[in-house]
Design a protein around this motif. Structure first.
Motif, mmCIF file in Angstrom:
data_model
loop_
_atom_site.group_PDB
_atom_site.id
_atom_site.type_symbol
_atom_site.label_atom_id
_atom_site.label_comp_id
_atom_site.label_asym_id
_atom_site.label_seq_id
_atom_site.Cartn_x
_atom_site.Cartn_y
_atom_site.Cartn_z
ATOM 1 N N VAL A 78 0.843 -1.062 0.009
ATOM 2 C CA VAL A 78 0.057 -0.064 -0.144
ATOM 3 C C VAL A 78 0.893 1.270 -0.011
ATOM 4 C CG1 VAL A 78 -1.632 1.285 1.391
ATOM 5 C CG2 VAL A 78 -1.872 -1.089 1.036
ATOM 6 N N PHE A 79 2.067 1.181 0.699
ATOM 7 C CA PHE A 79 3.070 2.342 0.640
ATOM 8 C C PHE A 79 3.221 2.628 -0.719
ATOM 9 C CE2 PHE A 79 7.447 3.514 0.695
ATOM 10 C CZ PHE A 79 7.487 4.478 1.081
ATOM 11 N N TRP A 80 3.974 1.755 -1.396
ATOM 12 C CA TRP A 80 4.174 1.737 -2.832
ATOM 13 C C TRP A 80 3.094 2.436 -3.541
ATOM 14 C CZ3 TRP A 80 9.022 2.497 -3.518
ATOM 15 C CH2 TRP A 80 10.172 1.420 -2.892
ATOM 16 N N SER A 81 1.922 1.677 -3.384
ATOM 17 C CA SER A 81 0.754 2.310 -4.503
ATOM 18 C C SER A 81 0.613 3.570 -4.047
ATOM 19 C CB SER A 81 -0.454 1.199 -3.881
ATOM 20 O OG SER A 81 -0.381 -0.011 -4.200
ATOM 21 N N LEU A 82 0.501 3.896 -2.684
ATOM 22 C CA LEU A 82 -0.014 5.332 -2.609
ATOM 23 C C LEU A 82 1.318 6.263 -2.896
ATOM 24 C CD1 LEU A 82 -1.646 5.022 0.958
ATOM 25 C CD2 LEU A 82 -2.714 5.523 -1.340
ATOM 26 N N ILE A 83 2.402 5.967 -2.601
ATOM 27 C CA ILE A 83 3.508 6.870 -2.876
ATOM 28 C C ILE A 83 3.644 7.069 -4.478
ATOM 29 C CG2 ILE A 83 5.783 5.719 -3.089
ATOM 30 C CD1 ILE A 83 6.436 7.375 -0.688
ATOM 31 N N ILE A 84 3.297 6.074 -5.179
ATOM 32 C CA ILE A 84 3.227 6.542 -6.791
ATOM 33 C C ILE A 84 2.208 6.727 -7.430
ATOM 34 C CG2 ILE A 84 4.099 5.166 -8.972
ATOM 35 C CD1 ILE A 84 5.728 2.918 -7.081
ATOM 36 N N GLY A 85 1.071 5.737 -6.840
ATOM 37 C CA GLY A 85 -0.138 6.194 -7.526
ATOM 38 C C GLY A 85 -0.784 7.528 -7.120
ATOM 39 N N LEU A 86 -0.831 8.286 -6.095
ATOM 40 C CA LEU A 86 -1.431 9.318 -5.472
ATOM 41 C C LEU A 86 -0.851 10.409 -6.284
ATOM 42 C CD1 LEU A 86 -3.584 9.016 -3.525
ATOM 43 C CD2 LEU A 86 -2.012 9.939 -1.887
ATOM 44 N N PRO A 87 0.567 10.724 -6.438
ATOM 45 C CA PRO A 87 1.144 11.766 -7.109
ATOM 46 C C PRO A 87 0.516 11.770 -8.591
ATOM 47 C CG PRO A 87 2.681 10.977 -5.542
ATOM 48 C CD PRO A 87 1.511 10.175 -5.658
ATOM 49 N N LEU A 88 0.490 10.493 -9.201
ATOM 50 C CA LEU A 88 0.514 10.373 -10.546
ATOM 51 C C LEU A 88 -1.030 10.729 -10.864
ATOM 52 C CD1 LEU A 88 1.941 7.148 -12.096
ATOM 53 C CD2 LEU A 88 3.103 9.266 -11.822
ATOM 54 N N GLY A 89 -1.713 10.372 -10.055
ATOM 55 C CA GLY A 89 -3.358 10.763 -10.080
ATOM 56 C C GLY A 89 -3.451 12.004 -10.093
ATOM 57 N N VAL A 90 -2.892 12.596 -9.034
ATOM 58 C CA VAL A 90 -3.099 14.256 -8.899
ATOM 59 C C VAL A 90 -2.559 15.000 -10.220
ATOM 60 C CG1 VAL A 90 -2.620 16.267 -7.517
ATOM 61 C CG2 VAL A 90 -3.104 13.960 -6.468
ATOM 62 N N ILE A 91 -1.531 14.338 -10.347
ATOM 63 C CA ILE A 91 -0.598 15.568 -11.606
ATOM 64 C C ILE A 91 -1.523 15.041 -12.937
ATOM 65 C CG2 ILE A 91 1.389 15.371 -13.282
ATOM 66 C CD1 ILE A 91 2.946 14.612 -10.639
ATOM 67 N N SER A 92 -1.981 13.834 -13.071
ATOM 68 C CA SER A 92 -2.771 13.727 -14.356
ATOM 69 C C SER A 92 -4.063 14.535 -14.212
ATOM 70 C CB SER A 92 -3.425 12.139 -14.290
ATOM 71 O OG SER A 92 -2.339 11.381 -15.184
ATOM 72 N N ALA A 93 -4.695 14.545 -13.053
ATOM 73 C CA ALA A 93 -5.913 15.268 -12.981
ATOM 74 C C ALA A 93 -5.646 17.038 -13.285
ATOM 75 C CB ALA A 93 -6.569 15.145 -11.619
ATOM 76 N N VAL A 94 -4.508 17.204 -12.677
ATOM 77 C CA VAL A 94 -4.592 18.949 -12.845
ATOM 78 C C VAL A 94 -4.045 19.093 -14.050
ATOM 79 C CG1 VAL A 94 -3.218 20.467 -11.833
ATOM 80 C CG2 VAL A 94 -3.732 18.934 -10.083
ATOM 81 N N LYS A 95 -3.194 18.247 -14.617
ATOM 82 C CA LYS A 95 -2.825 18.529 -16.207
ATOM 83 C C LYS A 95 -3.498 17.641 -17.202
ATOM 84 C CE LYS A 95 0.837 20.829 -14.688
ATOM 85 N NZ LYS A 95 1.119 22.344 -15.096
ATOM 86 N N ARG A 96 -4.648 17.539 -16.980
ATOM 87 C CA ARG A 96 -5.736 16.872 -17.686
ATOM 88 C C ARG A 96 -5.748 17.087 -19.124
ATOM 89 N NH1 ARG A 96 -8.203 19.721 -14.356
ATOM 90 N NH2 ARG A 96 -9.617 21.529 -15.147
ATOM 91 N N ASN A 97 -5.645 16.139 -19.896
ATOM 92 C CA ASN A 97 -5.837 16.209 -21.344
ATOM 93 C C ASN A 97 -4.498 16.869 -21.940
ATOM 94 O OD1 ASN A 97 -8.279 15.061 -21.214
ATOM 95 N ND2 ASN A 97 -9.272 17.065 -21.311
ATOM 96 N N SER A 98 -3.230 16.549 -21.179
ATOM 97 C CA SER A 98 -2.023 17.295 -21.770
ATOM 98 C C SER A 98 -1.296 15.961 -22.293
ATOM 99 C CB SER A 98 -1.339 18.189 -20.782
ATOM 100 O OG SER A 98 -1.026 16.988 -19.653
ATOM 101 N N TRP A 99 0.049 16.181 -22.872
ATOM 102 C CA TRP A 99 0.704 15.143 -23.162
ATOM 103 C C TRP A 99 1.334 14.499 -22.011
ATOM 104 C CZ3 TRP A 99 5.680 15.366 -21.162
ATOM 105 C CH2 TRP A 99 6.064 16.644 -20.829
ATOM 106 N N LEU A 100 1.539 15.263 -20.840
ATOM 107 C CA LEU A 100 1.818 14.478 -19.598
ATOM 108 C C LEU A 100 0.716 13.627 -18.864
ATOM 109 C CD1 LEU A 100 4.394 14.670 -17.314
ATOM 110 C CD2 LEU A 100 3.102 16.474 -16.335
#
Lengths: 328, 322
Positions: free
Chosen positions: B109-131
Motif C-alpha cells: 500500500v505504501f508503494w501504491s500510494l506513494i506512486i499512485g497518488l501523485p501520478l493521479g493528482v498530476i494527471s488530473a491537474v494537467k488533464r488532457n495534456s501530453w503529460l
C-alpha cells in the motif's frame, strides 16, 4: 447618489469570450462594453445561454480553460486591466476586491467543510487576520445576513441548512472582505419567492451600507426593475439595449426588450389579457443567423436585418440600443 | 452513529456465521480426505484399520453437522486444531505468519500510494495534456503487468545485474531491521505496482469529478490558489472513492500475496493457505478462510467509519453501504 462624472470603478471594453468545442467556436460573449460606477447596481438580463453569466465569470477570469478563453477585450477595474494580471495577482483580487455570489446555493458550498471555515476563508486569506478575530467577524457577518443562531451555525455543515440559509451564507462569504464589487449570478433563482425578496432586500441593504457596486445577473425583469440602477439586455452574446432601469421599462426600444416585457405578467394590467411570448427558439450559438441575431424571431424586421448586424447607438441620454428599426 | 456501528457489527457477525458453515462444508466437498492424502506419502497408512482408527481420532467418522458444531465451538475457544501436514498448532502457525503478510500488505500500500497518488493528482491537474497521456499509459501498464513477470525482471535487475537487494527470502524484523526492510522491498514493490496503477486511475477520475463541482468554482472565486484548492477543498471529497479501493485491496491481501510469497520464498499467509489446499489440510484451510472473512468484514467496517469522517453527510444519515 452615483456620481457619473468620476472614473468608473469597472470598465469593460469589447469583451469577447469564446468556447472552442469539437462542434465549432461558441461566441458566448461577443464584444460587450459597459461601465459600472462605485455603489451602482447594474442588472444584466437575458434568456438562458445569452452569455450573461459568462460575461460576469470573465471579469474574474473564472472561465474553465480549455474549452473557454477570453480572446479579446479589457476589464479595467480601479485603473488596472484584470486580463493582464498574473494568476497570483488575480487571486489577490478575487474574493477581496471583487466577490461573487453563485446561482446554486445547494452545490456552491463545500459539503465537507464547516460553514465557519468557508465564511472565514476569504478574511484569513486576504486580510491576514488571526483565527480568533476571524471567528468573531464571521459570527457578526452571519448575524448580519440574518442567519439564526450564528454561533451554532459556524460548526454546521452545508447539508444541515436549507437553500435560503445556504444562500445567506454565500452572501456573508461574498461580503467578508468588504469588496468594491459583488457579482451575483442569479442569486435567488433556485429559491422560493418569499425568500427571494428577503435576500434581495438584504443584499441591497448590505451593499448600500458598505458602498459596494453590484452586478445583478438575472432573467427576472421584476428583480431588475426594483433593484438595478441601470440595465443591460443581452441577446446571443451581445448587448442589445443599455438604459437606466426607469427608461428601460417606460420606453423599451429594442424589439427583444419589448418582447421580454410583454411576456411578463404585470399586476397593473388586465389579468384577462393574455401574455404574448417571444416566438421561436433562442439562437443556436454555434450557428448564429447572419445579420442581426434576433431577426428570425423579430416582428419588426426589415431586409437590412438579414444581412447587417446593428451596433449599439445612443437614442437618448443613458439609453442605447442595437437595432435598425425605430420601434415605438 | 453508535447504533450505526452496532448495526454494522451485528450484520458482520451474521455474515460470519454463514461463512463458517460454507467454509466448513466446502472443505468437505473436496474429493479425498486428509488421511488419504497423508497415505500417499506414508506407507504405514496403507493399512485400512489404521486409517479408520485415525479417522475416528480426528472425528472424521462423525456426521458432518456434528463435526461442524464441534469445530465451531473449538474455533471460538481458540483451539484451531493442529495442521494435518506438519502437526503444528494452527493458531500459532497463523499468528506467526500474520505479521509477515501484514508487513507485505503495508509495504505494497505504501508503494501504491506513494506512486499512485501523485501520478493521479498530476494527471488530473494537467488533464488532457501530453503529460496526462504519458502518466495514464504508465498507470495502465502498472495495472496490467503480470506479477510473476515483473518479479522476475526486478530480481534480475536488482539482485543479479546490480546486486543491492536479496533475490528472495525473508528476515524477521526482530532479527535485523535493516535486512528485514531490504528483504521486503522487491516483493512489496511488485505487489504494489498493480495498486499504484489502480490508485492513479481512481484518483485522477475522482479528483477530476470534484474539480468540476460548483464549490470548487466558489473556492476559486474567493481567491484561493490552486494548491489550497487541491489540499483544502478537493482532497477530502476526492479521497472517498480512493478509500474504497484501499479497502478492496486489503480484502485481497491473502489471496493476492501468495504468488509473491512463492516467488520470493516468504513464509506468509497466502502460501500457507494455498499449500493447505493442496495438502487437504482442513484445519489450516478453515482457519485461513474464516480469518480472511473476519479481515474483510473488519475492513468494511473501518471503511464505513472512514466515510463518516470524510463526508459529514454520511454521519447524519448513518445508512452507508446499503
Amino acid at each position: 447618489m452615483i456620481d457619473r462624472t468620476m472614473t468608473p470603478l469597472l470598465e469593460v471594453r469589447n469583451l469577447q469570450t469564446h468556447f472552442f468545442t469539437d462542434q465549432g467556436i461558441i461566441r458566448a460573449v461577443n464584444g460587450i462594453s459597459y461601465d459600472l460606477h462605485e455603489g451602482e447596481t447594474l442588472g444584466i438580463v437575458g434568456e438562458s445561454g445569452c452569455g450573461k453569466s459568462i460575461s460576469a465569470f470573465s471579469i474574474l477570469r473564472l472561465i474553465p480553460n480549455p474549452p473557454g478563453k477570453i480572446v479579446n477585450g479589457e476589464v479595467i477595474f480601479e485603473g488596472t486591466d484584470l486580463l493582464q494580471l498574473s494568476d497570483r495577482e488575480m487571486c489577490a483580487v478575487r474574493g477581496n476586491k471583487i466577490a461573487m455570489i453563485f446561482q446554486e446555493p445547494m452545490t456552491s458550498l463545500n459539503p465537507v467543510l464547516t460553514i465557519g471555515h468557508q465564511v472565514m476563508e476569504p478574511m484569513v486569506l486576504h486580510q491576514k487576520i488571526g483565527k480568533k478575530q476571524a471567528i468573531q467577524e464571521s459570527i457578526q457577518l452571519l448575524s448580519k445576513v440574518q442567519l439564526s443562531e450564528p454561533e451554532a451555525r459556524m460548526n454546521s455543515f452545508p447539508h444541515q441548512l436549507s437553500g435560503g440559509m445556504r444562500q445567506r451564507v454565500m452572501i456573508a462569504m461574498g461580503m467578508s472582505c468588504k469588496p468594491k464589487l459583488i457579482i451575483a449570478d442569479e442569486p435567488t433563482t433556485a429559491l422560493d419567492v418569499t425568500i427571494q425578496a428577503q435576500l434581495l432586500e438584504l443584499m441591497k441593504g448590505l451593499t448600500r451600507d458598505i458602498g459596494t457596486a453590484l452586478i445583478l445577473i438575472t432573467h427576472n425583469l421584476g428583480i431588475v426593475a426594483r433593484y438595478a440602477d441601470r440595465v443591460l439586455v443581452m441577446y446571443a452574446g451581445r448587448i442589445v439595449e443599455k438604459a437606466t432601469a426607469k427608461k428601460l421599462y417606460s420606453s423599451p426600444s429594442h424589439p427583444y426588450t419589448i418582447g421580454l416585457l410583454a411576456s411578463v405578467p404585470r399586476l397593473d394590467q388586465d389579468l384577462k389579457k393574455s401574455l404574448s411570448p417571444i416566438e421561436g427558439q433562442p439562437p443556436d450559438l454555434l450557428n448564429l443567423p447572419k445579420g442581426c441575431a434576433f431577426h428570425p424571431r423579430c416582428r419588426y424586421r426589415i431586409p437590412k436585418c438579414f444581412t447587417q448586424s446593428p451596433e449599439l447607438e445612443q437614442i437618448s441620454d443613458n439609453h442605447e440600443k442595437a437595432c435598425w428599426v425605430d420601434v415605438h | 452513529m453508535k447504533s450505526f456501528i452496532i448495526n454494522r457489527i451485528a450484520y458482520a457477525l451474521l455474515i460470519l456465521f454463514f461463512v463458517t458453515i460454507l467454509v466448513f462444508s466446502l472443505a468437505r466437498l473436496l474429493p479425498g480426505d486428509p488421511i488419504q492424502a497423508a497415505a500417499m506419502f506414508n506407507a504405514d497408512l496403507s493399512n485400512q484399520e489404521i486409517v479408520s482408527e485415525l479417522r475416528a481420532r480426528y472425528g472424521l467418522d462423525k456426521p458432518i453437522y456434528i463435526q461442524y458444531v464441534i469445530w465451531l465451538k473449538d474455533f471460538i475457544q481458540g483451539d484451531w486444531g493442529t495442521s494435518l501436514g506438519s502437526g503444528e498448532d494452527v493458531l500459532e502457525m497463523f499468528f506467526r505468519r500474520l505479521p509477515i503478510t501484514l508487513e507485505l500488505f503495508a509495504g505494497s500500500v505504501f508503494w501504491s500510494l506513494i506512486i499512485g497518488l501523485p501520478l493521479g493528482v498530476i494527471s488530473a491537474v494537467k488533464r488532457n495534456s501530453w503529460l496526462d497521456a504519458i502518466l495514464t499509459t504508465t498507470s495502465i501498464f502498472g495495472v496490467s503487468i503480470p506479477v510473476f513477470w515483473e518479479g522476475i525482471i526486478l530480481i534480475y535487475l536488482f539482485a543479479v545485474i546490480f546486486p543491492i537487494l536479496p533475490p528472495s527470502g525473508y528476515v524477521p524484523f526482530a532479527e535485523s531491521p535493516i535486512d528485514n526492510i531490504l528483504s521486503v522491498i522487491l516483493p512489496t514493490f511488485v505487489m504494489g505496482t498493480h495498486g499504484a496503477g489502480l490508485f492513479a486511475r481512481y484518483v485522477r477520475s475522482s479528483l477530476l469529478e470534484v474539480l468540476g463541482q460548483d464549490y470548487i468554482r466558489t473556492a476559486r472565486a474567493k481567491g484561493l490558489r490552486e494548491k489550497s484548492i487541491l489540499l483544502v477543498h478537493a482532497a477530502k471529497p476526492a479521497m472517498i472513492p480512493v478509500v474504497t479501493i484501499i479497502g478492496l485491496a486489503w480484502g485481497y491481501v491473502v489471496s493476492g500475496s501468495f504468488l509473491v510469497e512463492y516467488m520470493f520464498a516468504i513464509p506468509g499467509l497466502g502460501r500457507m493457505g494455498v499449500d493447505a489446499v493442496f495438502a487437504r489440510d482442513f484445519p489450516v484451510i478453515q482457519a485461513t478462510l474464516v480469518m480472511v472473512t473476519v479481515n474483510i468484514l473488519l475492513v468494511n467496517l473501518a471503511v464505513d467509519l472512514l466515510y463518516g469522517y470524510l463526508d459529514p453527510r454520511v454521519r447524519v444519515r448513518g445508512n452507508l453501504g446499503q
